[in-house]
Write an enzyme that holds these catalytic residues in place. Structure first.
Site, PDB file in Angstrom:
ATOM      1  N   HIS A   1       0.811  -1.222   0.000  1.00  0.00           N
ATOM      2  CA  HIS A   1       0.000   0.000   0.000  1.00  0.00           C
ATOM      3  C   HIS A   1       0.843   1.270   0.000  1.00  0.00           C
ATOM      4  CE1 HIS A   1       0.440  -0.087   4.512  1.00  0.00           C
ATOM      5  NE2 HIS A   1       0.434   1.216   4.351  1.00  0.00           N
TER       6      HIS A   1
ATOM      7  N   ASP B   1       0.165  -7.517   1.492  1.00  0.00           N
ATOM      8  CA  ASP B   1       0.664  -6.148   1.651  1.00  0.00           C
ATOM      9  C   ASP B   1       2.192  -6.102   1.682  1.00  0.00           C
ATOM     10  OD1 ASP B   1       0.290  -3.427   1.742  1.00  0.00           O
ATOM     11  OD2 ASP B   1       0.124  -3.333   3.920  1.00  0.00           O
TER      12      ASP B   1
ATOM     13  N   SER C   1       4.605   2.602   7.998  1.00  0.00           N
ATOM     14  CA  SER C   1       4.311   1.463   7.133  1.00  0.00           C
ATOM     15  C   SER C   1       5.534   1.070   6.319  1.00  0.00           C
ATOM     16  CB  SER C   1       3.160   1.800   6.185  1.00  0.00           C
ATOM     17  OG  SER C   1       1.965   1.974   6.898  1.00  0.00           O
TER      18      SER C   1
END
Length: 490
Positions: free
Chosen positions: A138, A168, A242
């Site tokens: 993402h 992911d 992230s």
């Protein structure tokens, strides 16, 4: 009795440690200045003059009982150069109906017809020699340009190697020398209570370190996050973290930070519920991306439904029994070869408890093709252990191969994050060729087929099975956006 009271206060201060002593220090000094104490009954050693705060700090020992004071600094000095900042740019066309008018474009040529969306995340160099950087899907999804900023300040353009939306995980490569890498550790050794450290770039603040413990392992059942086997930690993970590193105290990479849970949304900040992708899962994905450029997953080849009280009673099962009730076994599948039958209830797979069909589907999605797994099955009141080998299934099909009335449509497995968010399965219409039969039948890209004339559709094998004998009249139940309707295929 004031000297006795003073002595008692000093004793209590020592018992409560440095914090209490610091708090009482000023108060006792003020009392001494305002009310000098009378001579004590028994002679006491004169109290030393209080040291300035700087002197107290400088006097802290480097070791206690021969052991150095604990610090993460030596480990982080080795680890932090491998954690990078990932910057992405995406060109997005501005949707303006006036741009269709040539006169408008000629009169207002300065009006921008596209904008640049920028985002910032983190990444970890896992192979210094090859320049491999691991991050989240993402973080780089839809990006037209990806660049990486190293800990030493160098900024480099990155090459996209591959990604897997459903876990992911993404892999990019940078052409650079003198890189510091952080090899993947064994996340399977993690236990609840182990200390871990999260490193990343929250809110664009480079090289930020937070620490905590492992709160849970094997965390799943969270909607909208794809296949799930997360490490849960209370180390702060905020927007920008992230793709960053989760390391143990030995400096080994045990996870890739991916999300934080907050009822107010991720931008509201951290509340101690952070999630990281286990390094063992990331290793498997990276290996497939490097060798084949894509991730292949195995499947048992069954359809299943959840147990409810009525079904449990009809099968003679205990009240409250959980599991995945097998409703169909596909010919030639790993489940068929293992002896799984319709009516069996799968309650365990590998070392995981299976509470419902979604838990079983999640387990399947995390296994590689060819993996042999033990299954715990309830059949006729007995618990059996069967061994099944997961076999590959196509991730996309030409609709014409399923039914001629679907010719021109490309059908694909529903992305796992979308499946989790919906709480049910389906088949995604990935593309429709203009002028094709599927297009004339009003199918559109993005439609989700949830049922046919023959029954519900959980995935591609279910759709193929339901249309194995082509029905005279084919009606599809389709979800389009937030609207559900029926399409007659002709």
């Amino acid at each position: 009795m004031r000297p006795a009271a003073t002595l008692l206060a000093l004793t209590c201060a020592a018992a409560f440690g440095g914090f209490a002593a610091t708090a009482l220090d000023g108060l006792l000094d003020n009392r001494a200045e305002a009310n000098p104490a009378p001579a004590p009954v028994a002679p006491l050693a004169p109290a030393p003059a209080p040291l300035p705060r700087e002197a107290v700090a400088a006097a802290l020992p480097e070791a206690i009982d021969g052991q150095a004071l604990p610090s993460l600094a030596p480990m982080l000095k080795q680890v932090m150069p491998a954690v990078v900042s990932v910057h992405t740019k995406q060109r997005v066309k501005v949707r303006n109906p006036f741009f269709d008018d040539p006169m408008f474009r000629r009169l207002f040529p300065q009006v921008p017809q596209e904008r640049i969306n920028e985002s910032l995340g983190s990444g970890v160099i896992i192979d210094a020699a090859r320049g491999y950087v691991l991050t989240n899907h993402h973080v780089i999804e839809g990006a037209d340009d990806v660049s990486v900023t190293l800990a030493d300040g160098r900024t480099l353009k990155a090459e996209f190697l591959g990604s897997d939306r459903d876990t992911d995980v993404a892999l990019i490569r940078i052409p650079a020398e003198n890189l510091a890498g952080l090899p993947l550790g064994d996340s399977g050794r993690l236990q609840v209570g182990d200390y871990v450290v999260a490193i990343g770039n929250p809110f664009g603040l480079n090289q930020t370190v937070t620490s905590g413990i492992v709160s849970a392992v094997g965390r799943s059942g969270i909607r909208g996050l794809g296949y799930q086997n997360f490490i849960q930690t209370d180390a702060s993970i905020n927007p920008g973290n992230s793709g960053g590193a989760l390391v143990n105290l030995r400096g080994e990479l045990v996870g890739i930070n991916t999300a934080s849970l907050n009822p107010q949304g991720s931008m509201a900040g951290n509340i101690g519920l952070g999630l990281a992708i286990p390094s063992n899962l990331a290793r498997d994905v990276v290996q497939q991306l490097v060798t084949t450029g894509e991730v292949r997953r195995g499947t048992l080849g069954i359809d299943a439904q959840a147990l409810d009280a009525r079904l449990a009673r009809s099968l003679g099962l205990a009240e409250g029994q959980q599991g995945a009730l097998v409703t169909q076994v596909y010919a030639g599948s790993g489940a068929a070869a293992a002896g799984i039958r319709p009516g069996d209830v799968i309650i365990g797979a590998g070392d995981q408890r299976i509470a419902d069909p979604f838990a079983l589907h999640n387990f399947e999605g995390l296994q590689p093709v060819g993996e042999r797994v033990p299954l715990q099955v309830l059949r006729d009141g007995k618990t059996l252990t069967l061994s099944a080998t997961l076999r590959e299934q196509p991730r996309a099909l030409d609709g014409g191969a399923v039914d001629p009335r679907l010719a021109g449509a490309r059908l694909a497995e529903l992305p796992e994050a979308q499946r989790q968010a919906r709480g049910r399965g389906g088949v995604l219409v990935e593309d429709v060729q203009p002028g094709s039969r599927a297009a004339r039948n009003q199918l559109r890209p993005g439609d989700v087929i949830v049922a046919t004339t023959a029954g519900p559709v959980a995935d591609l094998p279910a759709l193929r099975s339901s249309l194995a004998q082509a029905p005279q009249q084919l009606v599809l139940l389709v979800t389009r956006g937030n609207v559900q309707g029926r399409l007659l295929m002709q």
